[in-house]
Design a protein around this motif. Structure first.
Motif, PDB file in Angstrom:
ATOM      1  N   THR A 130       0.815  -1.217   0.000  1.00 36.89           N
ATOM      2  CA  THR A 130       0.000   0.000   0.000  1.00 36.89           C
ATOM      3  C   THR A 130       0.852   1.273   0.000  1.00 36.89           C
ATOM      4  O   THR A 130       0.607   2.173  -0.809  1.00 36.89           O
ATOM      5  CB  THR A 130      -0.960  -0.015   1.208  1.00 36.89           C
ATOM      6  N   PRO A 131       1.879   1.410   0.870  1.00 33.70           N
ATOM      7  CA  PRO A 131       2.664   2.656   0.868  1.00 33.70           C
ATOM      8  C   PRO A 131       3.699   2.741  -0.252  1.00 33.70           C
ATOM      9  O   PRO A 131       4.504   3.670  -0.268  1.00 33.70           O
ATOM     10  CB  PRO A 131       3.367   2.635   2.239  1.00 33.70           C
ATOM     11  N   SER A 132       3.692   1.794  -1.192  1.00 34.41           N
ATOM     12  CA  SER A 132       4.606   1.920  -2.333  1.00 34.41           C
ATOM     13  C   SER A 132       4.056   2.908  -3.356  1.00 34.41           C
ATOM     14  O   SER A 132       4.785   3.361  -4.244  1.00 34.41           O
ATOM     15  CB  SER A 132       4.839   0.565  -3.004  1.00 34.41           C
ATOM     16  N   ASN A 133       2.763   3.225  -3.252  1.00 34.48           N
ATOM     17  CA  ASN A 133       2.123   4.198  -4.145  1.00 34.48           C
ATOM     18  C   ASN A 133       2.267   3.820  -5.619  1.00 34.48           C
ATOM     19  O   ASN A 133       2.448   4.682  -6.490  1.00 34.48           O
ATOM     20  CB  ASN A 133       2.707   5.602  -3.895  1.00 34.48           C
ATOM     21  N   LEU A 134       2.196   2.514  -5.898  1.00 37.09           N
ATOM     22  CA  LEU A 134       2.375   2.022  -7.264  1.00 37.09           C
ATOM     23  C   LEU A 134       1.253   1.083  -7.687  1.00 37.09           C
ATOM     24  O   LEU A 134       1.411   0.301  -8.623  1.00 37.09           O
ATOM     25  CB  LEU A 134       3.723   1.299  -7.389  1.00 37.09           C
ATOM     26  N   GLY A 135       0.129   1.126  -6.987  1.00 38.10           N
ATOM     27  CA  GLY A 135      -0.952   0.194  -7.280  1.00 38.10           C
ATOM     28  C   GLY A 135      -1.590   0.435  -8.640  1.00 38.10           C
ATOM     29  O   GLY A 135      -1.654   1.558  -9.127  1.00 38.10           O
ATOM     30  N   SER A 136      -2.038  -0.636  -9.256  1.00 38.60           N
ATOM     31  CA  SER A 136      -2.826  -0.566 -10.489  1.00 38.60           C
ATOM     32  C   SER A 136      -3.562  -1.883 -10.653  1.00 38.60           C
ATOM     33  O   SER A 136      -3.265  -2.864  -9.958  1.00 38.60           O
ATOM     34  CB  SER A 136      -1.943  -0.291 -11.709  1.00 38.60           C
ATOM     35  N   GLU A 137      -4.499  -1.922 -11.590  1.00 37.41           N
ATOM     36  CA  GLU A 137      -5.266  -3.153 -11.786  1.00 37.41           C
ATOM     37  C   GLU A 137      -4.395  -4.287 -12.320  1.00 37.41           C
ATOM     38  O   GLU A 137      -4.742  -5.461 -12.184  1.00 37.41           O
ATOM     39  CB  GLU A 137      -6.456  -2.897 -12.724  1.00 37.41           C
ATOM     40  N   ARG A 138      -3.255  -3.973 -12.912  1.00 40.41           N
ATOM     41  CA  ARG A 138      -2.353  -5.014 -13.424  1.00 40.41           C
ATOM     42  C   ARG A 138      -1.440  -5.578 -12.347  1.00 40.41           C
ATOM     43  O   ARG A 138      -0.852  -6.640 -12.522  1.00 40.41           O
ATOM     44  CB  ARG A 138      -1.492  -4.461 -14.567  1.00 40.41           C
ATOM     45  N   HIS A 139      -1.275  -4.848 -11.275  1.00 44.50           N
ATOM     46  CA  HIS A 139      -0.339  -5.268 -10.231  1.00 44.50           C
ATOM     47  C   HIS A 139      -1.051  -6.092  -9.170  1.00 44.50           C
ATOM     48  O   HIS A 139      -2.273  -6.059  -9.055  1.00 44.50           O
ATOM     49  CB  HIS A 139       0.320  -4.040  -9.596  1.00 44.50           C
ATOM     50  N   ILE A 140      -0.271  -6.821  -8.398  1.00 42.26           N
ATOM     51  CA  ILE A 140      -0.809  -7.600  -7.288  1.00 42.26           C
ATOM     52  C   ILE A 140      -0.644  -6.781  -6.013  1.00 42.26           C
ATOM     53  O   ILE A 140       0.440  -6.706  -5.431  1.00 42.26           O
ATOM     54  CB  ILE A 140      -0.089  -8.962  -7.142  1.00 42.26           C
ATOM     55  N   GLY A 141      -1.714  -6.085  -5.640  1.00 41.41           N
ATOM     56  CA  GLY A 141      -1.727  -5.406  -4.350  1.00 41.41           C
ATOM     57  C   GLY A 141      -2.331  -6.347  -3.316  1.00 41.41           C
ATOM     58  O   GLY A 141      -2.576  -7.517  -3.589  1.00 41.41           O
ATOM     59  N   MET A 142      -2.554  -5.862  -2.107  1.00 45.58           N
ATOM     60  CA  MET A 142      -3.127  -6.711  -1.061  1.00 45.58           C
ATOM     61  C   MET A 142      -2.407  -8.060  -1.010  1.00 45.58           C
ATOM     62  O   MET A 142      -3.007  -9.129  -1.095  1.00 45.58           O
ATOM     63  CB  MET A 142      -4.627  -6.922  -1.258  1.00 45.58           C
ATOM     64  N   ILE A 143      -1.074  -8.010  -0.921  1.00 48.98           N
ATOM     65  CA  ILE A 143      -0.236  -9.201  -1.055  1.00 48.98           C
ATOM     66  C   ILE A 143      -0.631 -10.285  -0.059  1.00 48.98           C
ATOM     67  O   ILE A 143      -0.697 -11.472  -0.403  1.00 48.98           O
ATOM     68  CB  ILE A 143       1.249  -8.822  -0.867  1.00 48.98           C
ATOM     69  N   ASP A 144      -0.889  -9.894   1.178  1.00 43.90           N
ATOM     70  CA  ASP A 144      -1.141 -10.896   2.219  1.00 43.90           C
ATOM     71  C   ASP A 144      -2.376 -11.728   1.919  1.00 43.90           C
ATOM     72  O   ASP A 144      -2.391 -12.942   2.126  1.00 43.90           O
ATOM     73  CB  ASP A 144      -1.284 -10.215   3.584  1.00 43.90           C
ATOM     74  N   ARG A 145      -3.434 -11.078   1.458  1.00 47.08           N
ATOM     75  CA  ARG A 145      -4.653 -11.847   1.209  1.00 47.08           C
ATOM     76  C   ARG A 145      -4.489 -12.748  -0.014  1.00 47.08           C
ATOM     77  O   ARG A 145      -5.075 -13.832  -0.075  1.00 47.08           O
ATOM     78  CB  ARG A 145      -5.865 -10.930   1.097  1.00 47.08           C
ATOM     79  N   VAL A 146      -3.690 -12.337  -0.997  1.00 50.45           N
ATOM     80  CA  VAL A 146      -3.439 -13.190  -2.159  1.00 50.45           C
ATOM     81  C   VAL A 146      -2.579 -14.385  -1.766  1.00 50.45           C
ATOM     82  O   VAL A 146      -2.873 -15.533  -2.126  1.00 50.45           O
ATOM     83  CB  VAL A 146      -2.778 -12.384  -3.295  1.00 50.45           C
ATOM     84  N   LEU A 147      -1.532 -14.145  -1.003  1.00 52.86           N
ATOM     85  CA  LEU A 147      -0.657 -15.233  -0.558  1.00 52.86           C
ATOM     86  C   LEU A 147      -1.414 -16.267   0.266  1.00 52.86           C
ATOM     87  O   LEU A 147      -1.110 -17.461   0.218  1.00 52.86           O
ATOM     88  CB  LEU A 147       0.509 -14.675   0.259  1.00 52.86           C
ATOM     89  N   ALA A 148      -2.404 -15.812   1.036  1.00 52.73           N
ATOM     90  CA  ALA A 148      -3.146 -16.726   1.909  1.00 52.73           C
ATOM     91  C   ALA A 148      -3.915 -17.780   1.125  1.00 52.73           C
ATOM     92  O   ALA A 148      -4.246 -18.841   1.664  1.00 52.73           O
ATOM     93  CB  ALA A 148      -4.098 -15.937   2.802  1.00 52.73           C
ATOM     94  N   THR A 149      -4.218 -17.517  -0.147  1.00 50.62           N
ATOM     95  CA  THR A 149      -4.968 -18.486  -0.954  1.00 50.62           C
ATOM     96  C   THR A 149      -4.058 -19.537  -1.597  1.00 50.62           C
ATOM     97  O   THR A 149      -4.555 -20.507  -2.173  1.00 50.62           O
ATOM     98  CB  THR A 149      -5.753 -17.770  -2.074  1.00 50.62           C
ATOM     99  N   ILE A 150      -2.741 -19.344  -1.529  1.00 52.90           N
ATOM    100  CA  ILE A 150      -1.804 -20.272  -2.173  1.00 52.90           C
ATOM    101  C   ILE A 150      -1.527 -21.443  -1.237  1.00 52.90           C
ATOM    102  O   ILE A 150      -1.069 -21.253  -0.103  1.00 52.90           O
ATOM    103  CB  ILE A 150      -0.489 -19.554  -2.543  1.00 52.90           C
ATOM    104  N   GLN A 151      -1.788 -22.641  -1.695  1.00 55.16           N
ATOM    105  CA  GLN A 151      -1.566 -23.844  -0.892  1.00 55.16           C
ATOM    106  C   GLN A 151      -0.082 -24.205  -0.846  1.00 55.16           C
ATOM    107  O   GLN A 151       0.692 -23.849  -1.745  1.00 55.16           O
ATOM    108  CB  GLN A 151      -2.370 -25.009  -1.467  1.00 55.16           C
ATOM    109  N   GLU A 152       0.302 -24.914   0.190  1.00 53.60           N
ATOM    110  CA  GLU A 152       1.711 -25.233   0.398  1.00 53.60           C
ATOM    111  C   GLU A 152       2.319 -25.939  -0.814  1.00 53.60           C
ATOM    112  O   GLU A 152       3.437 -25.626  -1.237  1.00 53.60           O
ATOM    113  CB  GLU A 152       1.875 -26.101   1.654  1.00 53.60           C
ATOM    114  N   GLU A 153       1.572 -26.884  -1.383  1.00 54.75           N
ATOM    115  CA  GLU A 153       2.110 -27.640  -2.511  1.00 54.75           C
ATOM    116  C   GLU A 153       2.231 -26.799  -3.778  1.00 54.75           C
ATOM    117  O   GLU A 153       2.957 -27.154  -4.714  1.00 54.75           O
ATOM    118  CB  GLU A 153       1.243 -28.875  -2.783  1.00 54.75           C
TER     119      GLU A 153
END
Length: 569
Positions: free
Chosen positions: A251-274
């Motif tokens: 968020t404080p990188s001030n570089l968000g856009s629809e092409r980028h992956i913001g909200m990193i933590d919530r996206v990472l949470a969906t990735i399974q260990e395997e």
């Protein structure tokens, strides 16, 4: 009639060079030993001065000004313990790469350690948190000493602005009498111009780096905090269209856009260990300041890229993931500009995989938002969409900046947070400083402990109705309930949380803020329009949530994201 100012020649040289080097603002704190500085800067019509009693708050206010303007801001205080109060903000400025010119008045050197009042060892006081330190002579008795003082001040200001920007310290011993006045003849002090060569990569190095870029099927660009940069954002936006490239932004990188992956933590949470090895990059490119996300750091430390390029003008390269292979000593925008036209598409499903997880996380996030109970998470979900278009958002540590990582807020002009050292001590003062310069709305979201810690920031005559403060009133220290370690200790409540009942309404009344409050979802929805519409006075909104359940809700949120990721398989 001639203009009279301080009769201290060193002070006169200091003021003249700061003016001619383009320093437009200085924050003064009252004192006696610094009387020559107060007189000279207060009478200098070419600089704007502000007077703030609390040195700690003054320094953070200067930080906010430098943060917002990108320009150097000066500070001046008296001797003794007064400079020590500058320390937290100077450290923050160092790691945020912000140019503060810190001027401290001092006793003459012969009086150091002689039990004279308000005297400590000030020369080099901030050695580990400034780019460099200088001490001016106490008296300028001839032309050589005037030349020497001129040289030192030129060196200091140029150092603050050169390469990796940052704070510098000028200590100036002053002899009594301190209140003498005199006029000076019109003269042009020698100003040493700073000319930095245009950054570039040699053709040989550029060819080698581009060749490595074009050989990778999985490239991750990861941005830490930094000031807004439209040109850099455009470069990354163009790179993010490539199938082999994913751009992760905090968020404080001030570089968000629809092409980028913001909200990193919530996206990472969906990735399974395997799945994680497939999401790990072959090449990681990082730039900007320290990362907020613990999850992305843990992910990249476990699933290490083959190469890690660190792009930053920094004497101390950050090997955050223990796999640094290349330091590129350029500004990120200059590096990406130099290679963007030569990076070619490579067959890969890397970006597609990340975009699918981003979409899945957004669906789960919205479902959770509809059914969760009243808590911090729910309050943020209601506040974030209503923040007015073009607002400048200031985020306090610790929980506000982390919650902000979970919610989209594309309508804001910029996002700032004191993530250089991640302290809670000056968030309000920093927001006050930023609001002085920004002509739009400045919105600070803070916790009750951070609000109490920096309550002196409200004792300030420069607060404008454009400033709005949202205090998450949850009893304090809630972060310790959901980070590993403290939540399991019997000392949690006594030693970590330091539970408190902040009298936000009392502070608002004392400092002439308009006060709003909400203790439920319905009240928050009802009060937000009036809070945002208030334009006659600065406003504080206290949002009271049940502190004991906030951590549980947040953990359940991440559990639901993980379940969504698993069910999708």
């Amino acid at each position: 009639m001639p203009d009279y100012t301080s009769d201290k020649d060193g002070v006169r040289i200091l003021v003249e060079i700061l003016v001619r080097k383009g320093v437009k603002r200085i924050i003064l704190s009252p004192g006696s030993r610094n009387a020559p500085l107060l007189i000279a800067f207060a009478r200098e019509k070419r600089m704007q001065h502000y007077v703030v009693l609390d040195e700690r708050s003054a320094a953070f206010m200067a930080l906010g000004m430098a943060q917002h303007s990108g320009e150097p801001v000066a500070l001046a205080c008296t001797s003794g313990t007064a400079p020590l109060n500058y320390g937290p903000a100077i450290a923050e400025a160092y790691y945020q790469r912000l140019p503060l010119i810190v001027v401290t008045a001092d006793r003459p050197v012969e009086w150091i350690d002689q039990e004279d009042c308000q005297t400590i060892r000030q020369n080099g006081l901030f050695a580990n948190i400034v780019k460099a330190s200088w001490q001016l002579p106490a008296e300028l008795r001839d032309e050589d000493e005037r030349w020497y003082a001129n040289r030192l001040v030129n060196d200091a200001v140029n150092c603050a602005m050169r390469g990796r920007r940052g704070p510098v310290h000028i200590n100036i011993p002053l002899r009594e009498p301190l209140y003498g006045l005199r006029s000076y003849p019109e003269e042009q002090p020698r100003v040493v111009e700073l000319v930095e060569a245009a950054p570039f990569l040699s053709s040989e190095v550029s060819d080698r780096l581009v060749s490595r870029l074009n050989s990778c099927r999985k490239i991750m660009i990861l941005a830490g905090f930094q000031l807004p940069d439209r040109q850099l954002r455009d470069c990354l936006y163009r790179l993010a269209v490539l199938d082999q490239v994913v751009v992760l932004t905090e968020t404080p990188s001030n570089l968000g856009s629809e092409r980028h992956i913001g909200m990193i933590d919530r996206v990472l949470a969906t990735i399974q260990e395997e799945e994680k090895p497939d999401f790990a990059p072959d090449l990681l490119i990082t730039f900007g300041g320290a990362l907020i996300s613990r999850q992305v750091k843990a992910f990249l430390r476990q699933y290490r890229p083959r190469e890690h390029w660190y792009v930053e003008q920094n004497e101390h390269p950050a090997d955050t993931f223990k796999v640094l292979t290349t330091q590129i000593n350029l500004k990120a925008v200059d590096f990406f500009n130099s290679v963007i036209e030569r990076v070619v598409p490579v067959f890969s499903d890397y970006a597609v995989r990340w975009r699918q997880k981003k979409k899945l996380a957004a669906v789960c996030h919205n479902e959770f938002s509809r059914r969760t109970v009243w808590c911090d998470w729910k309050a943020f979900s209601l506040i974030w969409p209503t923040i007015p278009e073009g607002a400048a958002l200031q985020l306090a540590n610790s929980t506000p900046v982390r919650y902000a990582q979970l919610f989209e807020c594309p309508q804001v002009f910029r996002v700032d947070s004191n993530r250089g050292t991640s302290g809670i001590d000056g968030s309000t003062s920093t927001a006050v400083g930023a609001a002085v310069l920004y002509t739009g709305l400045t919105v600070l979201v803070t916790g009750d402990m951070s609000f109490l810690y920096d309550s002196n920031a409200l004792w300030n005559k420069y607060i404008h109705p454009r400033l709005k403060i949202i205090v998450m009133k949850n009893g304090g220290g809630g972060i310790f309930r959901f980070i590993p370690g403290p939540s399991e200790l019997p000392e949690l409540e006594e030693c970590f949380e330091m539970s408190c009942d902040a009298d936000v309404k009392g502070f608002a009344w004392l400092h002439h803020f308009r006060y709003f409050q909400a203790v439920s979802e319905e009240e928050l929805q009802a009060v937000l329009p009036s809070f945002w519409a208030e334009s006659q006075a600065p406003a504080i909104l206290a949002v009271e949530t049940p502190g004991l359940i906030n951590a549980g809700v947040l953990k359940e949120y991440f559990r639901q994201l993980a379940i969504a990721g698993k069910n999708r398989e």
